[in-house]
Design a protein around this motif. Structure first.
Motif, PDB file in Angstrom:
ATOM      1  N   HIS A  91      -3.408  25.259   7.552  1.00 27.41           N
ATOM      2  CA  HIS A  91      -4.031  25.031   8.855  1.00 27.41           C
ATOM      3  C   HIS A  91      -4.090  26.319   9.676  1.00 27.41           C
ATOM      4  CE1 HIS A  91      -4.265  23.651  13.063  1.00 27.41           C
ATOM      5  NE2 HIS A  91      -5.047  22.695  12.553  1.00 27.41           N
ATOM      6  N   ARG A  92      -2.990  27.074   9.718  1.00 29.61           N
ATOM      7  CA  ARG A  92      -2.965  28.294  10.535  1.00 29.61           C
ATOM      8  C   ARG A  92      -4.001  29.311  10.065  1.00 29.61           C
ATOM      9  NH1 ARG A  92       2.165  28.981   7.779  1.00 29.61           N
ATOM     10  NH2 ARG A  92       2.034  30.731   6.335  1.00 29.61           N
ATOM     11  N   HIS A  93      -4.333  29.306   8.771  1.00 34.13           N
ATOM     12  CA  HIS A  93      -5.358  30.221   8.259  1.00 34.13           C
ATOM     13  C   HIS A  93      -6.720  29.895   8.861  1.00 34.13           C
ATOM     14  CE1 HIS A  93      -2.741  30.610   4.392  1.00 34.13           C
ATOM     15  NE2 HIS A  93      -2.211  31.256   5.422  1.00 34.13           N
ATOM     16  N   TYR A  94      -7.029  28.607   8.974  1.00 34.76           N
ATOM     17  CA  TYR A  94      -8.304  28.191   9.567  1.00 34.76           C
ATOM     18  C   TYR A  94      -8.352  28.579  11.047  1.00 34.76           C
ATOM     19  CZ  TYR A  94      -9.435  25.559   5.354  1.00 34.76           C
ATOM     20  OH  TYR A  94      -9.735  25.210   4.059  1.00 34.76           O
ATOM     21  N   VAL A  95      -7.238  28.384  11.752  1.00 32.65           N
ATOM     22  CA  VAL A  95      -7.181  28.753  13.173  1.00 32.65           C
ATOM     23  C   VAL A  95      -7.426  30.254  13.325  1.00 32.65           C
ATOM     24  CG1 VAL A  95      -5.663  28.905  15.192  1.00 32.65           C
ATOM     25  CG2 VAL A  95      -5.667  26.828  13.786  1.00 32.65           C
ATOM     26  N   ARG A  96      -6.797  31.061  12.479  1.00 34.75           N
ATOM     27  CA  ARG A  96      -6.972  32.516  12.544  1.00 34.75           C
ATOM     28  C   ARG A  96      -8.389  32.945  12.189  1.00 34.75           C
ATOM     29  NH1 ARG A  96      -1.257  33.718   9.506  1.00 34.75           N
ATOM     30  NH2 ARG A  96       0.027  33.158  11.290  1.00 34.75           N
ATOM     31  N   ALA A  97      -9.105  32.117  11.440  1.00 33.62           N
ATOM     32  CA  ALA A  97     -10.465  32.446  11.017  1.00 33.62           C
ATOM     33  C   ALA A  97     -11.529  31.928  11.993  1.00 33.62           C
ATOM     34  CB  ALA A  97     -10.729  31.891   9.618  1.00 33.62           C
ATOM     35  N   GLY A  99     -14.307  31.799  14.458  1.00 31.46           N
ATOM     36  CA  GLY A  99     -15.302  32.828  14.758  1.00 31.46           C
ATOM     37  C   GLY A  99     -15.774  33.589  13.535  1.00 31.46           C
ATOM     38  N   ARG A 100     -15.117  33.388  12.406  1.00 34.92           N
ATOM     39  CA  ARG A 100     -15.462  34.103  11.175  1.00 34.92           C
ATOM     40  C   ARG A 100     -16.381  33.272  10.290  1.00 34.92           C
ATOM     41  NH1 ARG A 100     -11.688  38.045   9.484  1.00 34.92           N
ATOM     42  NH2 ARG A 100     -13.389  38.594   8.108  1.00 34.92           N
ATOM     43  N   LEU A 101     -17.160  33.954   9.482  1.00 35.28           N
ATOM     44  CA  LEU A 101     -18.024  33.325   8.497  1.00 35.28           C
ATOM     45  C   LEU A 101     -17.180  32.999   7.268  1.00 35.28           C
ATOM     46  CD1 LEU A 101     -21.051  32.640   8.281  1.00 35.28           C
ATOM     47  CD2 LEU A 101     -21.328  34.762   7.006  1.00 35.28           C
ATOM     48  N   VAL A 102     -17.298  31.764   6.779  1.00 36.45           N
ATOM     49  CA  VAL A 102     -16.445  31.288   5.684  1.00 36.45           C
ATOM     50  C   VAL A 102     -17.312  30.612   4.626  1.00 36.45           C
ATOM     51  CG1 VAL A 102     -14.584  29.684   5.082  1.00 36.45           C
ATOM     52  CG2 VAL A 102     -14.459  30.993   7.204  1.00 36.45           C
ATOM     53  N   ALA A 103     -17.011  30.875   3.357  1.00 43.67           N
ATOM     54  CA  ALA A 103     -17.658  30.170   2.241  1.00 43.67           C
ATOM     55  C   ALA A 103     -16.761  28.996   1.869  1.00 43.67           C
ATOM     56  CB  ALA A 103     -17.845  31.101   1.058  1.00 43.67           C
ATOM     57  N   PHE A 104     -17.331  27.798   1.948  1.00 35.87           N
ATOM     58  CA  PHE A 104     -16.602  26.574   1.637  1.00 35.87           C
ATOM     59  C   PHE A 104     -17.082  26.011   0.310  1.00 35.87           C
ATOM     60  CE2 PHE A 104     -16.675  26.749   6.269  1.00 35.87           C
ATOM     61  CZ  PHE A 104     -15.371  26.445   6.613  1.00 35.87           C
ATOM     62  N   GLN A 105     -16.143  25.601  -0.545  1.00 35.74           N
ATOM     63  CA  GLN A 105     -16.456  24.772  -1.698  1.00 35.74           C
ATOM     64  C   GLN A 105     -15.947  23.385  -1.328  1.00 35.74           C
ATOM     65  OE1 GLN A 105     -14.739  26.371  -5.262  1.00 35.74           O
ATOM     66  NE2 GLN A 105     -16.155  28.097  -5.320  1.00 35.74           N
ATOM     67  N   LEU A 106     -16.844  22.429  -1.351  1.00 37.91           N
ATOM     68  CA  LEU A 106     -16.503  21.089  -0.906  1.00 37.91           C
ATOM     69  C   LEU A 106     -16.044  20.220  -2.071  1.00 37.91           C
ATOM     70  CD1 LEU A 106     -19.540  20.672   1.511  1.00 37.91           C
ATOM     71  CD2 LEU A 106     -17.265  21.585   2.012  1.00 37.91           C
ATOM     72  N   THR A 107     -15.245  19.223  -1.769  1.00 40.28           N
ATOM     73  CA  THR A 107     -14.705  18.366  -2.828  1.00 40.28           C
ATOM     74  C   THR A 107     -15.791  17.559  -3.518  1.00 40.28           C
ATOM     75  OG1 THR A 107     -14.180  16.657  -1.197  1.00 40.28           O
ATOM     76  CG2 THR A 107     -12.400  18.173  -1.804  1.00 40.28           C
ATOM     77  N   ASP A 108     -16.937  17.379  -2.873  1.00 40.55           N
ATOM     78  CA  ASP A 108     -18.041  16.646  -3.508  1.00 40.55           C
ATOM     79  C   ASP A 108     -18.891  17.551  -4.397  1.00 40.55           C
ATOM     80  OD1 ASP A 108     -19.628  18.168  -1.808  1.00 40.55           O
ATOM     81  OD2 ASP A 108     -20.306  16.470  -0.597  1.00 40.55           O
ATOM     82  N   GLY A 109     -18.454  18.804  -4.568  1.00 40.01           N
ATOM     83  CA  GLY A 109     -19.167  19.741  -5.432  1.00 40.01           C
ATOM     84  C   GLY A 109     -20.136  20.642  -4.691  1.00 40.01           C
ATOM     85  N   ARG A 115     -19.889  29.381  10.027  1.00 37.30           N
ATOM     86  CA  ARG A 115     -18.952  30.044  10.937  1.00 37.30           C
ATOM     87  C   ARG A 115     -18.043  28.991  11.567  1.00 37.30           C
ATOM     88  NH1 ARG A 115     -19.364  34.868  12.276  1.00 37.30           N
ATOM     89  NH2 ARG A 115     -21.586  34.955  11.757  1.00 37.30           N
ATOM     90  N   ILE A 116     -16.745  29.223  11.510  1.00 40.07           N
ATOM     91  CA  ILE A 116     -15.790  28.289  12.108  1.00 40.07           C
ATOM     92  C   ILE A 116     -15.844  28.435  13.626  1.00 40.07           C
ATOM     93  CG2 ILE A 116     -13.358  27.673  12.377  1.00 40.07           C
ATOM     94  CD1 ILE A 116     -12.902  28.497   9.487  1.00 40.07           C
ATOM     95  N   GLU A 117     -16.110  27.314  14.294  1.00 43.42           N
ATOM     96  CA  GLU A 117     -16.185  27.301  15.750  1.00 43.42           C
ATOM     97  C   GLU A 117     -14.900  26.775  16.375  1.00 43.42           C
ATOM     98  OE1 GLU A 117     -18.664  28.380  17.798  1.00 43.42           O
ATOM     99  OE2 GLU A 117     -19.734  29.149  16.054  1.00 43.42           O
ATOM    100  N   GLN A 118     -14.317  25.725  15.754  1.00 45.49           N
ATOM    101  CA  GLN A 118     -13.130  25.096  16.317  1.00 45.49           C
ATOM    102  C   GLN A 118     -12.345  24.421  15.199  1.00 45.49           C
ATOM    103  OE1 GLN A 118     -14.038  22.792  19.762  1.00 45.49           O
ATOM    104  NE2 GLN A 118     -12.029  21.841  19.845  1.00 45.49           N
ATOM    105  N   ALA A 149     -11.775  27.488   0.543  1.00 47.96           N
ATOM    106  CA  ALA A 149     -12.456  28.192   1.617  1.00 47.96           C
ATOM    107  C   ALA A 149     -12.002  29.648   1.593  1.00 47.96           C
ATOM    108  CB  ALA A 149     -12.139  27.559   2.964  1.00 47.96           C
ATOM    109  N   ARG A 150     -12.954  30.550   1.801  1.00 40.45           N
ATOM    110  CA  ARG A 150     -12.643  31.974   1.773  1.00 40.45           C
ATOM    111  C   ARG A 150     -13.459  32.685   2.855  1.00 40.45           C
ATOM    112  NH1 ARG A 150     -10.186  35.331  -1.750  1.00 40.45           N
ATOM    113  NH2 ARG A 150     -10.074  33.766  -3.376  1.00 40.45           N
ATOM    114  N   VAL A 151     -12.774  33.505   3.656  1.00 41.11           N
ATOM    115  CA  VAL A 151     -13.430  34.303   4.693  1.00 41.11           C
ATOM    116  C   VAL A 151     -14.382  35.292   4.021  1.00 41.11           C
ATOM    117  CG1 VAL A 151     -13.038  36.034   6.492  1.00 41.11           C
ATOM    118  CG2 VAL A 151     -11.511  34.074   6.307  1.00 41.11           C
ATOM    119  N   GLN A 152     -15.541  35.471   4.625  1.00 33.41           N
ATOM    120  CA  GLN A 152     -16.550  36.399   4.114  1.00 33.41           C
ATOM    121  C   GLN A 152     -16.533  37.692   4.922  1.00 33.41           C
ATOM    122  OE1 GLN A 152     -18.700  35.283   1.271  1.00 33.41           O
ATOM    123  NE2 GLN A 152     -16.710  34.288   1.425  1.00 33.41           N
ATOM    124  N   VAL A 153     -16.784  38.794   4.270  1.00 31.34           N
ATOM    125  CA  VAL A 153     -16.860  40.081   4.963  1.00 31.34           C
ATOM    126  C   VAL A 153     -18.212  40.173   5.656  1.00 31.34           C
ATOM    127  CG1 VAL A 153     -16.937  42.583   4.667  1.00 31.34           C
ATOM    128  CG2 VAL A 153     -15.302  41.228   3.358  1.00 31.34           C
TER     129      VAL A 153
END
Length: 173
Positions: A91-97, A99-109, A115-118, A149-153
């Motif tokens: 959870h804390r990783h998401y909070v720290r991210a 405003g950052r652009l993130v690549a998500f792999q979803l459980t449904d494939g 960008r994480i807003e909240q 989920a992984r933060v993107q540069v």
């Protein structure tokens, strides 16, 4: 009782890292030829600059020298931060991210770059960039629906809605 060396090291080092105002994110012991390398990854909500890394590195080195946690033989201690494209696993990783652009792999494939807003206890509110001149769209992702989920540069990061709001409030003050 701990059984692996990594678990014993975590029990030994985590209180010391926490006392320095940092979170112990990862511990890895690798063999490089005849030597071993102990890699310790730390982070905090405000980040970890070189001075903080150096301070915690000295403290960890002293603690390791006092104990037999690394056993006999030489080893090298490397202390660092998770890096730019860090995976989000807690959870804390998401909070720290936020405003950052993130690549998500979803459980449904499915896959999504947004960008994480909240962040709250159940999931994340994201802004999905619009394609070909279209407006961005808001979307809600529950943590249960996120496989990875992984933060993107970003070399020219776009300001998030939160950053724009904070800037506007600062200008008005």
């Amino acid at each position: 009782m701990s059984t692996t060396q990594s678990e014993r090291l975590r029990e030994l080092l985590e209180p010391l890292v926490s006392s320095q105002g940092l979170d112990l994110e990862e511990i890895a012991v690798d063999s490089v030829g005849r030597k071993r390398v102990l890699r310790v990854v730390v982070d905090s909500d405000t980040g970890a600059d070189l001075d903080r890394i150096a301070d915690v590195s000295r403290a960890l080195s002293a603690r390791l020298d006092e104990s037999d946690a690394m056993g006999e033989g030489e080893y090298t201690l490397e202390v660092g931060t998770p890096g730019a494209e860090r995976p989000l696993t807690q959870h804390r990783h998401y909070v720290r991210a936020t405003g950052r652009l993130v690549a998500f792999q979803l459980t449904d494939g499915g896959e999504l770059v947004a960008r994480i807003e909240q962040v709250d206890d159940d999931g994340v509110d994201v802004e999905v960039p619009g394609a070909k001149g279209r407006r961005p769209t808001a979307r809600r992702l529950a943590f249960a629906g996120i496989a990875k989920a992984r933060v993107q540069v970003e070399f020219n990061p776009k300001k998030s809605n939160k950053d724009r709001k904070d800037s506007k409030e600062a200008e008005e003050a």
